[in-house]
Structure formats: C-alpha cells, structure tokens
Design a protein around this motif. Structure first.
Motif, short mmCIF file in Angstrom:
data_model
loop_
_atom_site.label_atom_id
_atom_site.label_comp_id
_atom_site.label_asym_id
_atom_site.label_seq_id
_atom_site.Cartn_x
_atom_site.Cartn_y
_atom_site.Cartn_z
N ASN A 189 -15.18 7.70 -3.06
CA ASN A 189 -16.43 8.40 -3.31
C ASN A 189 -16.56 8.72 -4.81
N THR A 208 -18.63 10.54 -6.50
CA THR A 208 -18.88 11.92 -6.91
C THR A 208 -17.61 12.74 -6.85
N ASP A 209 -16.81 12.51 -5.76
CA ASP A 209 -15.53 13.20 -5.68
C ASP A 209 -14.63 12.80 -6.84
N GLU A 219 -15.56 11.71 -9.74
CA GLU A 219 -16.07 12.27 -10.99
C GLU A 219 -15.69 13.74 -11.11
#
Lengths: 512, 152
Positions: free
Chosen positions: B16, B18-19, B21
C-alpha cells in the motif's frame, strides 16, 4: 392356605393347574357317587331281604304247628330243610311254648354272633304278636322270630276257639349276600367313575395341549421378536381365539416394523440434513471468518491513510489553513478514530461468537475484584465507591467472563459519573437452578420502555457527546452469557440508576 | 532504490503506497530512512534478498539490518516470505518485524511459529503509527545488536 393356593397358581403351568383341579374334582365326585349309589342299593336290597325273611319265618311257623302239637321233631324236619334251602338262611330253630328247643338246624347260636344283638322294633316283650318280626340284628345276620299257633278249626258247627300259642320259630338270615352285593356295586361304581375320570383327564390333556402348545409357540416367537429378530411371524394355528391372538401379534409386528423402518428412514434423513446444515454452517463460518479477517486487514489501511494525510496536511500546510480549515480537518480525524473503534468493536463482537469456550471453575468474586483493579485510571478516577459482595463461583470460560465484568463495570462507572459519588454494587442470588449476578449503579439510568434495545449491537440510549462508546459492550455481554446457557436483562429508572443482571446455570455440585 | 554505497539498513515490504509513504515519512523524521529499500510485493522482496530477477546484479553479501514486512501482499504473501527467509541459512539471521493492520490471533501465532522477531499491529491513528514506526526503527537499527554475518 392362601399362600399355597397362590404358589399353585404361579408355579404351575395353566395346563397342570387345569389337570390337577379337574382330577381332584372327578376323584371326589367318583367317591361320592359310588358311596351314594351303593348305599341306595344296599337300602333297597336290605328291604327285600327283610321282607323275604319275614315270609320265610311265617311260612315255617305255619308248617311247624303239627310238629309242636305232637312234639315230633321229624314232622318239622322237612319244613326246616326247605327253609334252609332259601338263599341266605343259615339257621332254623323251633321251640315249644316252654321255650324248649324242639329242633335246631344250622347256626342259630347267639354265641356265633358275638356282636350284641338288639331287639328289633315290633316284637314286644311277651312275644304276643301274630306275625313274624325281626327279632334281632347283628352285623352279619338278622334273626326273625314268629309265634306258632294252633290251627283254628274251620268247621262251621264248632264255635271258633281262640288260637293257642304252641311255640316259636326262629330263622337266622345271613347278611353276607347283602354285603357282597353292596361291595360289588361300590367297586363297580368306583371303577366306572375312575375310568370315566381317566378318560376325561386324557381329553382335557389333549384339549389343553391343543390350546397351550400354540400359546407356547406364540410366546417363544414373541421372545424372539423381543430379542430383536426381525420379520418374525406367528403361525395361524390352534383354536380360533389363539389364532386370533397370533393374527393380532402378526399385525402388531408388521406395524412395529413399519414404524421402525419409518424411524430409521427419518433418522437417516435427519442425519443427512444435519450433515448438510453442518457443512453449510461450516462454510458460512469460514466465510464469516475470512470476511472479518479482511475487515481486520483492509478496512484499517484507508482509515490510517485518511488520518495520516490529514495530519500531514495539518503539519506541512499549517500556514495556509485558517482556523475553520484546521477544525474541519480535525473533524475528519475524529471520525476516522471513531470508525477505527467501530471496526475493533465489531471484530471483538464477532470473535466472542466464534471462539471456543473453555469451561473451568471461576471465582466470580475474585474476578470482579481483579477486573476492577485492572480498569484504567481514567475510568476508575473520581469519586467512586464500589462494593463487591460475597458472590458464588460459577463454571465458564474465564476470559469471556472477565470481559463480561469489564463491560458491565466500566459501563456502570461511565454512567455514574453524572453523580457526585458514583456508588456501584456487585451482588448475586440463587434460585431455580441458576445463579443471578448483578451490577448495580446509581447513575444516569434508562427508560424501561427501551430496556429491550439495551443489548442490541450498536444500540445506544445516549448521545455520543453525553457518554462515549459504540454500543457494543452490552451486546458482547449478552452473547457471552447466552453462549454459557444463561440470560441477561436490566432494570433502570432515568436519573436513579440501573441494574444489569446475568443469570448462569448453577453448577451441579453447588445445587443443594 | 538503493543509495550509492550499496548498504541497505531497512527493507520495507509494503504493497500500500500510502502506508509506505507514512512509514517512510515517520522514519525520515527520525533520520532512519537513508538506507531504506521499499519493495511492493512478496516476490520482489524475495528477488531482492536472493539477488534474482531485477535484482540479479546485486551483491548477495549485502543484507538489510531489519525487514519490515506486511502480511497482505500481492503475488507471494507475507507469511510465505517470512517462511522462506527463516528457512534459508543465508537469510534466517535477519531480524523480521511483521508490521500489519491485523490483530488476528492466528496471524500472530503463525508468525511466531515461523520465527518472526517482532509483531507490530499498525495503529490507525497517525500519531501513534508514526511513533510506533520511529521507535521500532530506532530499536532495530540503533539499540539491537545483530549477529555478525559472514557473507559468501
């Protein structure tokens, strides 16, 4: 007597009972009829013999008149010999008026009849009768006596002179013939009766055999059926009522076998259906498990992104956001936090339904103290009074029961914060095979008309701003208690407090 | 993704973005992301560790100080990656930290059975998440002593 009769009825077969009863009956009847028959014959023959004896004696008396007149025994010898020729006559005696013996033939000696002689009726003491009388009788013989008078002259010219007593004649008649005849009749009667009884016994034996043999066959067939043999049928033989019984037995067996087949079929169906349902349930459970696994993994990730990037926005672009922008972003973050809590709660709820219970003895009083001590300070802070009474132990899953107390105690504390002093009591009572535990508070309470909503999933009676929480706690309590075979309910009054009850089956060794 | 000197300190396995990042940002803030490699699935993670596929030219002797491993991964899932790492003599000493959204008991149990060194459940709330990631980076890179690996 009663005992013997009962033993007779119980110990012997029907056939033997019937045989013995009838044999005894016939025996008694045979004896009785033989005795009666021979007695009657005896009476009749005795009468005849007595009459004959009297005639013989009178006849001898008439024939002895001349011999007495002439005192000539030879004159009477012929008459005496003729008299002795009559059957049964054993002795003859002729005496003159002075009781001297003129002639004696055969046995007339009283000594020969040692048994006491007795005077028969009709012979007076003076012997002044005109005809023969039965003078005396012994066991074996009768003695007849007749007076002998002079013959009256039959001349019409001569005045009728009074007859003169010349002497007496005595005739002894033996009873041997009578006794022999009576005995013969008795024996013949008895023989006939016994033969007849034997015949009837044989007939009864044959008939009862005919009746009991099919009965015995039927009972042995019933025994086989009882032992579990299938397709057992009785033979329709024997008397009609036995055949009817056999027919009834056969019908009953047919019905029973039909029922057994139906039950077996139903059982098979049921097992198949249970297996189907079990598979379906297992599949549904599997699906539910993978669903909650996905929820657990995948629903949190976007939430973290929303929260994380809102936060980054607040950090990195603080200068470009006015107060309202900052507030709005914080609303977004509050809701992600709430959403996260909801996911945790629903997963917890789902887990309490799936986890297998491990039963052990639980000291509920100790557990309540432990839970209270473990509650975080932000829950237990403030003016709080908790009273935990001596409550009985139970059997259950200790981790789950722990959760029940966590939820109930933290609820009670949470809703009592409105009061200056939160007063909470944990107690229990037993009755009707169950132990009812309760947690009572003096908090916000609730309106009883919503009591049924309290234990629903995500059901709340208060606003989020008033009391925090998602509304899963009591639903978890209910599910755990139900899985332990118990029930939950609550009582409350707005502003006065609430009591939450959970009843669990009392462990057997605690029931008095 | 490697920096010039070829040293890798953290291997982040996370599908993922976003995770990933958020994790990298948190580590950066603590100054721990200089030698970090991020791979997006289980297959790529194994390629990197065993110098195969697109990492064929990499030096096998250069192994990360710690592996941060998500469990729900495309192609080869996290459990499989963990099993491969821990059953290979070359890689079994590398500390592996499972960093996942899951709090499922069976995930935790299975991970430890396979020999995981730590199991961290990612907090949903960002502050807590950032703090957790920074702390575990600090712990494994600065506090923990790894065994001396003599690469072939």
């Amino acid at each position: 007597m009663n005992k013997i009769f009962n033993a007779f009825l119980l110990k012997f077969t029907f056939q033997r009972q019937l045989g013995i009863t009838i044999a005894l009956g016939i025996l008694v009847l045979a004896l009785f009829s033989s005795v009666v028959g021979s007695w009657q014959a005896n009476q009749r023959v005795q009468g005849n013999l007595l009459e004959q004896g009297l005639h013989i004696t009178e006849s001898l008396a008439r024939q002895s008149a001349l011999a007495l007149i002439y005192v000539s025994p030879d004159n009477a010898a012929e008459a005496a010999a003729a008299t002795l020729d009559f059957p049964g006559v054993v002795g003859v005696e002729i005496r003159d008026a002075n009781r001297r013996v003129l002639l004696r033939r055969g046995n007339t000696d009283p000594a020969e009849f040692p048994l006491q002689m007795k005077r028969a009726d009709g012979a007076d003491k003076n012997g002044t009768t005109n005809t023969a009388v039965l003078d005396a009788e012994s066991q074996n013989a009768w003695r007849f006596v007749a007076p002998v008078y002079s013959q009256p002259a039959s001349s019409p010219f001569q005045e009728e002179a009074a007859p003169e007593l010349l002497g007496t004649v005595t005739v002894v008649v033996s009873k041997a013939e009578l006794i022999q005849m009576t005995t013969g009749i008795f024996v013949a009667n008895l023989t006939t009766s016994f033969s007849f009884a034997l015949l009837i016994l044989l007939l009864i034996r044959f008939l009862t055999n005919r009746m009991t043999q099919p009965l015995n066959q039927l009972s042995s067939i019933m025994g086989r059926a009882e032992a579990g043999e299938s397709q057992v049928r009785a033979v329709l033989a024997g008397p009609k009522d036995i055949a009817n019984m056999a027919h009834a037995f056969n019908s009953m067996m047919a019905v029973l076998e039909e029922r057994a087949a139906e039950i077996s079929q139903l059982n098979t169906d049921l097992e198949r259906r249970v297996a189907e349902r079990t598979n379906e349930l297992a599949a549904a459970n599997q699906e539910l498990e993978s669903f909650s696994y996905s929820v657990s993994h995948d629903l949190r990730t976007p939430l973290r992104a929303i929260d994380g990037f809102s936060r980054i926005l607040l950090e990195d672009y603080a200068g470009k956001l006015d107060d309202e922008g900052t507030r709005l972003l914080n609303v977004v973050r509050d809701n992600t936090s709430r959403m996260s809590q909801l996911i945790d709660d629903i997963l917890n709820f789902s887990r309490t339904g799936r986890l297998e219970l491990t039963f052990s003895r639980i000291d509920m009083e100790k557990l309540a103290h432990t839970v209270l001590a473990e509650l975080p300070p932000e829950v237990t802070g403030g003016n709080l009074q908790v009273e935990i009474e001596a409550i009985p132990p139970t059997k259950g899953d200790s981790a789950m029961m722990h959760q029940v107390f966590v939820n109930l105690l933290s609820n009670a504390i949470k809703f009592s914060r409105v009061k200056e002093t939160a007063s909470i009591k944990v107690g229990a009572y037993t009755g009707g095979g169950e132990t009812v535990y309760y947690v009572q508070d003096n908090g916000a309470g609730f309106d009883m008309q919503y009591a049924n909503k309290l234990f629903g999933v995500f059901q709340r009676l208060h606003g989020v701003t008033e009391f925090e929480g998602t509304g899963i706690g009591l639903a978890i309590v209910k599910r755990i208690v139900n899985r332990h075979g118990g029930r939950v309910w609550a009582e409350g009054e707005v502003g006065k407090g609430a009591t939450f009850y959970f009843a669990l089956p009392t462990p057997p060794q605690q029931q008095s | 993704m490697t920096n010039n000197n070829g040293i890798v300190e953290i291997l982040l396995v996370e599908d993922n973005p976003t995770d990933a990042e958020l994790a990298i940002r948190s580590l950066k803030k603590s100054g721990l992301a200089n030698n970090l490699v991020w791979v997006k699935d289980g297959a790529e993670a194994l390629d990197f560790l065993f110098c195969k596929g697109s990492y064929a030219g990499r030096d096998t002797g250069c192994i990360p100080r710690v592996i941060l491993l998500d469990l729900r991964l495309p192609k080869v899932d996290g459990m499989e990656v963990l099993r491969t790492i821990k059953s290979n003599d070359h890689t079994k000493h590398i500390p592996v930290v499972v960093l996942t959204s899951s709090k499922e008991d069976r995930d935790i149990t299975e991970s430890y059975e396979l020999g995981v060194n730590s199991f961290i459940s990612k907090p949903v709330e960002f502050e807590a998440f950032a703090k957790t990631v920074a702390e575990l980076g600090m712990y494994w890179l600065l506090i923990n002593h790894p065994p001396v690996i003599t690469g072939k």
